[in-house]
Write an enzyme that holds these catalytic residues in place. Structure first.
Site, PDB file in Angstrom:
ATOM      1  N   ASP A  36      50.271  49.272  30.531  1.00 45.97           N
ATOM      2  CA  ASP A  36      49.088  49.593  29.792  1.00 45.97           C
ATOM      3  C   ASP A  36      48.519  48.253  28.934  1.00 45.97           C
ATOM      4  O   ASP A  36      49.457  47.862  28.035  1.00 45.97           O
ATOM      5  CB  ASP A  36      49.187  50.576  28.738  1.00 45.97           C
ATOM      6  N   TYR A  61      38.629  44.467  31.479  1.00 45.15           N
ATOM      7  CA  TYR A  61      37.860  45.526  30.698  1.00 45.15           C
ATOM      8  C   TYR A  61      36.313  45.109  31.206  1.00 45.15           C
ATOM      9  O   TYR A  61      36.150  44.184  30.895  1.00 45.15           O
ATOM     10  CB  TYR A  61      38.029  45.751  29.280  1.00 45.15           C
ATOM     11  N   THR A  62      35.684  45.774  32.282  1.00 43.16           N
ATOM     12  CA  THR A  62      34.547  45.234  32.767  1.00 43.16           C
ATOM     13  C   THR A  62      33.224  45.911  32.529  1.00 43.16           C
ATOM     14  O   THR A  62      32.217  45.844  33.049  1.00 43.16           O
ATOM     15  CB  THR A  62      34.846  45.078  34.287  1.00 43.16           C
ATOM     16  N   TYR A 125      31.662  41.743  25.781  1.00 44.14           N
ATOM     17  CA  TYR A 125      32.322  41.491  27.041  1.00 44.14           C
ATOM     18  C   TYR A 125      32.640  39.994  27.303  1.00 44.14           C
ATOM     19  O   TYR A 125      33.805  39.498  27.262  1.00 44.14           O
ATOM     20  CB  TYR A 125      31.672  42.058  28.185  1.00 44.14           C
ATOM     21  N   TRP A 150      29.326  38.084  39.306  1.00 43.52           N
ATOM     22  CA  TRP A 150      28.516  39.268  40.458  1.00 43.52           C
ATOM     23  C   TRP A 150      29.745  39.514  41.123  1.00 43.52           C
ATOM     24  O   TRP A 150      29.032  39.624  42.513  1.00 43.52           O
ATOM     25  CB  TRP A 150      27.124  38.733  40.635  1.00 43.52           C
TER      26      TRP A 150
HETATM   27  N1  LIG Z   1      32.803  42.707  38.142  1.00 42.59           N
HETATM   28  C1  LIG Z   1      32.207  41.485  38.121  1.00 42.59           C
HETATM   29  O1  LIG Z   1      30.841  41.589  38.382  1.00 42.59           O
HETATM   30  C2  LIG Z   1      32.742  40.245  37.612  1.00 42.59           C
HETATM   31  C3  LIG Z   1      32.065  39.429  37.196  1.00 42.59           C
HETATM   32  C4  LIG Z   1      32.573  38.255  36.811  1.00 42.59           C
HETATM   33  C5  LIG Z   1      33.957  38.161  36.626  1.00 42.59           C
HETATM   34  N2  LIG Z   1      34.633  39.195  36.831  1.00 42.59           N
HETATM   35  C6  LIG Z   1      35.967  39.013  36.484  1.00 42.59           C
HETATM   36  O2  LIG Z   1      36.704  39.108  37.598  1.00 42.59           O
HETATM   37  C7  LIG Z   1      38.004  39.899  37.401  1.00 42.59           C
HETATM   38  C8  LIG Z   1      38.023  41.315  38.324  1.00 42.59           C
HETATM   39  O3  LIG Z   1      37.211  41.992  38.265  1.00 42.59           O
HETATM   40  P1  LIG Z   1      36.960  43.316  39.000  1.00 42.59           P
HETATM   41  O4  LIG Z   1      35.321  43.421  39.365  1.00 42.59           O
HETATM   42  O5  LIG Z   1      37.758  43.490  39.978  1.00 42.59           O
HETATM   43  O6  LIG Z   1      37.433  44.357  37.952  1.00 42.59           O
HETATM   44  P2  LIG Z   1      37.625  45.846  37.865  1.00 42.59           P
HETATM   45  O7  LIG Z   1      37.278  46.351  39.445  1.00 42.59           O
HETATM   46  O8  LIG Z   1      36.881  46.614  36.771  1.00 42.59           O
HETATM   47  O9  LIG Z   1      39.133  46.155  38.004  1.00 42.59           O
HETATM   48  C9  LIG Z   1      39.952  46.037  36.642  1.00 42.59           C
HETATM   49  C10 LIG Z   1      41.426  46.416  36.797  1.00 42.59           C
HETATM   50  O10 LIG Z   1      41.902  46.523  35.484  1.00 42.59           O
HETATM   51  C11 LIG Z   1      42.473  47.839  35.043  1.00 42.59           C
HETATM   52  N3  LIG Z   1      42.601  48.015  33.541  1.00 42.59           N
HETATM   53  C12 LIG Z   1      41.737  48.149  32.993  1.00 42.59           C
HETATM   54  N4  LIG Z   1      42.132  48.436  31.634  1.00 42.59           N
HETATM   55  C13 LIG Z   1      43.604  48.481  31.757  1.00 42.59           C
HETATM   56  C14 LIG Z   1      44.566  48.578  30.714  1.00 42.59           C
HETATM   57  N5  LIG Z   1      44.321  48.862  29.811  1.00 42.59           N
HETATM   58  N6  LIG Z   1      45.810  48.591  31.405  1.00 42.59           N
HETATM   59  C15 LIG Z   1      46.062  48.092  32.756  1.00 42.59           C
HETATM   60  N7  LIG Z   1      44.997  47.813  33.617  1.00 42.59           N
HETATM   61  C16 LIG Z   1      44.049  48.091  33.286  1.00 42.59           C
HETATM   62  C17 LIG Z   1      41.434  48.636  35.902  1.00 42.59           C
HETATM   63  O11 LIG Z   1      41.857  49.936  35.834  1.00 42.59           O
HETATM   64  P3  LIG Z   1      40.966  51.269  35.809  1.00 42.59           P
HETATM   65  O12 LIG Z   1      40.140  51.323  36.814  1.00 42.59           O
HETATM   66  O13 LIG Z   1      41.977  52.387  35.676  1.00 42.59           O
HETATM   67  O14 LIG Z   1      40.257  51.084  34.324  1.00 42.59           O
HETATM   68  C18 LIG Z   1      41.274  48.176  37.048  1.00 42.59           C
HETATM   69  O15 LIG Z   1      42.300  48.475  37.973  1.00 42.59           O
HETATM   70  C19 LIG Z   1      38.205  40.246  36.036  1.00 42.59           C
HETATM   71  O16 LIG Z   1      38.553  39.201  35.222  1.00 42.59           O
HETATM   72  C20 LIG Z   1      36.419  40.409  35.664  1.00 42.59           C
HETATM   73  O17 LIG Z   1      36.326  40.022  34.221  1.00 42.59           O
HETATM   74  C21 LIG Z   1      33.984  40.570  37.150  1.00 42.59           C
END
Ligand SMILES: NC(=O)c1ccc[n+]([C@@H]2O[C@H](COP(=O)([O-])OP(=O)(O)OC[C@H]3O[C@@H](n4cnc5c(N)ncnc54)[C@H](OP(=O)(O)O)[C@@H]3O)[C@@H](O)[C@H]2O)c1
Length: 294
Positions: A36, A61-62, A125, A150
């Site tokens: 966590d 946290y997305t 964010y 994205w």
């Molecule tokens: N999505 C986008 O469009 C985007 C764009 C630019 C950059 N990014 C970056 O790319 C990376 C990957 O993004 P993603 O889209 O794969 O994110 P995601 O699908 O939201 O996955 C994030 C993971 O982190 C976990 N998490 C959240 N809070 C937590 C906590 N307190 N303790 C432990 N685990 C926790 C989530 O678990 P839960 O599902 O249980 O919450 C989830 O498994 C991130 O660094 C993000 O900032 C994403």
């Protein structure tokens, strides 16, 4: 064989990383509730006990809009936790690979952002992710920070899944045409991360340390959300279910959201390409691969 600790195995990117990293060695993959991130004490013992050579942080946290009301939670997960990971990585001699975002920029530059451009986040964010970058730098260890944008998957809720759903439930779609960035398929991002590590040899932490820094890594080419949505609908594997008659470009200001979003936040990825000899293909070539039904 490499020892890799993957944090965030159930996220869009983390899910794909589990597969992409599997051939590289011993992978320990964790996610909430095993760890966590709001509790730094849940991260430290895992790293000390496993003694990885590389830690990959795919957690975040997305929830961009919710973050406006959950400032402390966003900061804990996106700023404090990566700092703790970087400190522990440094203690055990591991390198940290961390992902950040185009939302560290305000989108007013008018052209694609390079790594030396000044960040200026418009929302909580983006602020929390920028704080995470700084916390990693402050820890003084070996790291790669890969800023992407994205990110989509066809597994978890993402823009691709939302557009397909809207087309099945609305007769007319209005999609913003003035937000521009790089659609990035999470599987391709995971593949490149795996290939990068595969070329790191016997001492991945040292190899990454020599190349430490912030890099932009997102799908090549750029698109507006409107252009991206149009391409998604054209590739719909079940077009007969669409009821949408037309798709119309809209302005961001017509759709007020709790969090402000940058308008042109596309990333220039030349530095990563030159340093590692790898790149993510053009988003228009990748989208059909992502949407192919198995
Ligand atoms: N999505 C986008 O469009 C985007 C764009 C630019 C950059 N990014 C970056 O790319 C990376 C990957 O993004 P993603 O889209 O794969 O994110 P995601 O699908 O939201 O996955 C994030 C993971 O982190 C976990 N998490 C959240 N809070 C937590 C906590 N307190 N303790 C432990 N685990 C926790 C989530 O678990 P839960 O599902 O249980 O919450 C989830 O498994 C991130 O660094 C993000 O900032 C994403």
């Amino acid at each position: 064989m490499m020892r890799i600790l993957l944090l965030g195995k159930y996220g869009q990117l983390g899910w794909e990383l589990r597969r992409a990293l599997a051939p590289l060695g011993e992978i320990r993959a964790l996610d909430f509730p095993e760890i966590d991130l709001t509790q730094p004490d849940s991260i430290r013992p895992v790293i000390q006990e496993f003694q990885p050579q590389v830690i990959i942080n795919a957690t975040a946290y997305t929830a961009v809009d919710r973050a406006e009301n959950e400032h402390d939670l966003a900061m804990a997960i996106n700023q404090a936790a990566p700092g703790t990971m970087a400190e522990e990585a440094s203690q055990v001699g591991a390198a940290l690979i961390h992902f950040s975002t185009d939302y560290v920029f305000d989108g007013t530059k008018g052209s694609d952002y390079v790594e030396s451009d000044r960040p200026n986040p418009l929302n909580i964010y983006g602020l929390s992710k920028l704080g995470g970058e700084q916390a990693i730098l402050d820890a003084g260890g070996d790291y790669l920070i890969l800023r992407t944008s994205w990110v989509y998957s066809s597994r978890r809720e993402s823009f691709v899944m939302k557009v397909l759903e809207w087309a099945r439930t609305q007769t007319s779609l209005r999609i913003v045409g003035d937000q521009v960035s790089n659609p990035t398929w999470c599987r391709m991002l995971a593949e490149v991360t795996g290939q990068l590590l595969a070329s790191s040899g016997r001492d991945p932490a040292g190899w990454l340390g020599e190349r430490r820094g912030i890099y932009h890594l997102a799908g090549s080419g750029r698109a507006s959300r409107f252009e991206w949505a149009r391409a998604i609908l054209a590739l719909d594997p079940r077009p007969e279910e669409q009821i949408a008659q037309d798709i119309i470009p809209a302005l961001t200001e017509e759709f007020p959201t709790p969090a402000l979003r940058p308008l042109h936040s596309a990333l220039n990825c030349d530095l990563f390409n030159h340093t590692f000899g790898l790149s993510l293909p053009d988003w228009q070539q990748v989208l059909p691969l992502a949407m192919e039904v198995e």
